[in-house]
Design a protein around this motif. Structure first.
Motif, PDB file in Angstrom:
ATOM      1  N   GLU A 213       0.836  -1.212   0.000  1.00 24.50           N
ATOM      2  CA  GLU A 213       0.000   0.000   0.000  1.00 24.50           C
ATOM      3  C   GLU A 213       0.865   1.255   0.000  1.00 24.50           C
ATOM      4  O   GLU A 213       0.549   2.237  -0.688  1.00 24.50           O
ATOM      5  CB  GLU A 213      -0.930  -0.007   1.211  1.00 24.50           C
ATOM      6  N   GLU A 214       1.942   1.234   0.774  1.00 21.19           N
ATOM      7  CA  GLU A 214       2.823   2.398   0.829  1.00 21.19           C
ATOM      8  C   GLU A 214       3.454   2.680  -0.537  1.00 21.19           C
ATOM      9  O   GLU A 214       3.552   3.833  -0.965  1.00 21.19           O
ATOM     10  CB  GLU A 214       3.912   2.196   1.876  1.00 21.19           C
ATOM     11  N   LEU A 215       3.859   1.616  -1.226  1.00 25.29           N
ATOM     12  CA  LEU A 215       4.474   1.796  -2.545  1.00 25.29           C
ATOM     13  C   LEU A 215       3.462   2.317  -3.561  1.00 25.29           C
ATOM     14  O   LEU A 215       3.795   3.142  -4.418  1.00 25.29           O
ATOM     15  CB  LEU A 215       5.077   0.478  -3.022  1.00 25.29           C
ATOM     16  N   VAL A 216       2.224   1.834  -3.465  1.00 25.83           N
ATOM     17  CA  VAL A 216       1.174   2.337  -4.359  1.00 25.83           C
ATOM     18  C   VAL A 216       0.978   3.832  -4.141  1.00 25.83           C
ATOM     19  O   VAL A 216       0.871   4.610  -5.104  1.00 25.83           O
ATOM     20  CB  VAL A 216      -0.153   1.578  -4.129  1.00 25.83           C
ATOM     21  N   ARG A 217       0.949   4.242  -2.879  1.00 24.03           N
ATOM     22  CA  ARG A 217       0.731   5.661  -2.585  1.00 24.03           C
ATOM     23  C   ARG A 217       1.948   6.504  -2.983  1.00 24.03           C
ATOM     24  O   ARG A 217       1.793   7.634  -3.457  1.00 24.03           O
ATOM     25  CB  ARG A 217       0.403   5.844  -1.096  1.00 24.03           C
ATOM     26  N   ILE A 218       3.158   5.962  -2.796  1.00 22.81           N
ATOM     27  CA  ILE A 218       4.353   6.693  -3.229  1.00 22.81           C
ATOM     28  C   ILE A 218       4.303   6.949  -4.726  1.00 22.81           C
ATOM     29  O   ILE A 218       4.524   8.072  -5.196  1.00 22.81           O
ATOM     30  CB  ILE A 218       5.639   5.915  -2.856  1.00 22.81           C
ATOM     31  N   ARG A 219       3.973   5.911  -5.506  1.00 25.23           N
ATOM     32  CA  ARG A 219       3.902   6.079  -6.962  1.00 25.23           C
ATOM     33  C   ARG A 219       2.768   7.040  -7.348  1.00 25.23           C
ATOM     34  O   ARG A 219       2.908   7.831  -8.288  1.00 25.23           O
ATOM     35  CB  ARG A 219       3.719   4.723  -7.627  1.00 25.23           C
ATOM     36  N   SER A 220       1.662   6.967  -6.615  1.00 24.80           N
ATOM     37  CA  SER A 220       0.536   7.867  -6.892  1.00 24.80           C
ATOM     38  C   SER A 220       0.920   9.315  -6.619  1.00 24.80           C
ATOM     39  O   SER A 220       0.612  10.217  -7.420  1.00 24.80           O
ATOM     40  CB  SER A 220      -0.670   7.479  -6.034  1.00 24.80           C
ATOM     41  N   HIS A 221       1.614   9.552  -5.513  1.00 21.52           N
ATOM     42  CA  HIS A 221       2.027  10.923  -5.171  1.00 21.52           C
ATOM     43  C   HIS A 221       3.029  11.460  -6.193  1.00 21.52           C
ATOM     44  O   HIS A 221       2.980  12.649  -6.551  1.00 21.52           O
ATOM     45  CB  HIS A 221       2.641  10.958  -3.773  1.00 21.52           C
ATOM     46  N   VAL A 222       3.929  10.591  -6.665  1.00 23.94           N
ATOM     47  CA  VAL A 222       4.895  11.022  -7.679  1.00 23.94           C
ATOM     48  C   VAL A 222       4.154  11.397  -8.967  1.00 23.94           C
ATOM     49  O   VAL A 222       4.467  12.406  -9.617  1.00 23.94           O
ATOM     50  CB  VAL A 222       5.941   9.933  -7.954  1.00 23.94           C
ATOM     51  N   ALA A 223       3.152  10.583  -9.338  1.00 29.37           N
ATOM     52  CA  ALA A 223       2.365  10.893 -10.541  1.00 29.37           C
ATOM     53  C   ALA A 223       1.640  12.230 -10.389  1.00 29.37           C
ATOM     54  O   ALA A 223       1.605  13.048 -11.321  1.00 29.37           O
ATOM     55  CB  ALA A 223       1.364   9.768 -10.799  1.00 29.37           C
ATOM     56  N   GLN A 224       1.063  12.474  -9.201  1.00 35.52           N
ATOM     57  CA  GLN A 224       0.385  13.747  -8.955  1.00 35.52           C
ATOM     58  C   GLN A 224       1.375  14.912  -8.983  1.00 35.52           C
ATOM     59  O   GLN A 224       1.051  16.002  -9.461  1.00 35.52           O
ATOM     60  CB  GLN A 224      -0.326  13.703  -7.604  1.00 35.52           C
TER      61      GLN A 224
END
Length: 295
Positions: A221-232
């Motif tokens: 979950e943390e990695l998913v959110r890290i990638r999501s934040h980078v995309a944003q």
């Protein structure tokens, strides 16, 4: 394209023996902090100048200096005849009393305090309004252009840091699987040891321990959110110039990335993974330092 908050601009105009010089400097600041220095004759133009800068800038500490340079035709020398006469009389008295060979000459007299003064021609503020606005606009345009140029370099730096953050996320994902496999192997060995010692093996308890370990070590979950934040973050960079200034949003996204990094760090029951977490936090701090200068 994002804009930096660091910049400099200069503008100038000439009007009937007067020179107008405008300088504008800006550095990073949470809000727009304008400081304007004007000659007395233009003091009533401060609000108008503020509005001009507010229409183009949203953040930064901006110092604006307007100087009025008087040309030779706009000044004259006045002589105080009364004070000059007193100096001449005093010099004559000293010469006669002490038999001094030379009297006070004109050049020496003019250099004495109070004999001369420079008088500036009175300036009609109305003739300065248009040229002042033109010089302000010239300085402001140069300032904005430099902030845009600095922003281009800043964007390249930010993208490089973001790419490294994603590399580390990929590294976390690969290493986390190995860490979980090692944890399962360790639990199986411990279970086998208990079985040899007491002759029993609680399969249900072993399965429960493996599930608990997997949940404790899972950073999906943390990695998913890290990638999501980078995309944003990247989307926000791409939207700069079309919407409102993006500096505050980028700072917020970095705070969220920092939280995820801390969570991964708390689950990093592995030395190489912990080292990568340290590097991730270092990259995020470097990003934060750069974002502090984004408008």
């Amino acid at each position: 394209m994002i804009h930096s908050m660091t910049g400099f601009g200069r503008g100038s105009r000439q009007i009937d023996g007067f020179g107008l010089e405008v300088e504008a400097r800006s550095v990073n600041h949470r809000h727009l902090d304008l400081r304007i220095r004007l000659p007395r004759v233009l003091s009533d133009r401060e609000t108008a100048i503020q509005q001009r800068f507010q229409s183009r800038l949203s953040r930064g500490k901006v110092d604006v200096t307007v100087n009025l340079v008087m040309g030779a035709s706009a000044t004259r020398v006045e002589i105080d005849e009364e004070i000059a006469a007193q100096y001449v009389e005093a010099a004559r008295s000293l010469r006669d009393r002490h038999r001094i060979a030379e009297a006070l000459d004109s050049a020496a007299l003019l250099a004495l305090p109070g004999v001369t003064r420079i008088v500036e021609t009175e300036v009609d503020p109305e003739i300065l309004v248009g040229p002042t606005e033109d010089a302000i606009d010239e300085a402001l345009a140069a300032l904005v252009a430099m902030r845009a140029s600095e922003g281009e370099a800043l964007a390249v730096e930010l993208e490089s840091r973001l790419a490294r953050v994603l590399e580390l996320a990929d590294s976390f994902e690969g290493r986390a699987g190995e860490v979980l496999a090692v944890a399962k192997q360790r639990l199986h060995k411990r279970a086998e040891q208990i079985k040899r010692e007491v002759g029993l093996l609680d399969e249900a308890r072993l399965h429960q321990e493996i599930v608990i370990a997997a949940d404790r070590l899972d950073i999906t979950e943390e990695l998913v959110r890290i990638r999501s934040h980078v995309a944003q973050f990247r989307e926000t960079l791409a939207s700069a110039g079309r919407d409102e200034p993006v500096g505050r949003r980028l700072d917020f996204l970095l705070q969220e990335l920092g939280r995820e990094a801390n969570t991964v760090g708390s689950k990093a029951n592995d030395a190489p993974l912990a080292q990568d977490v340290v590097e991730l936090k270092t990259e995020l701090e470097r990003l934060r330092e750069q974002v502090q200068n984004v408008e």
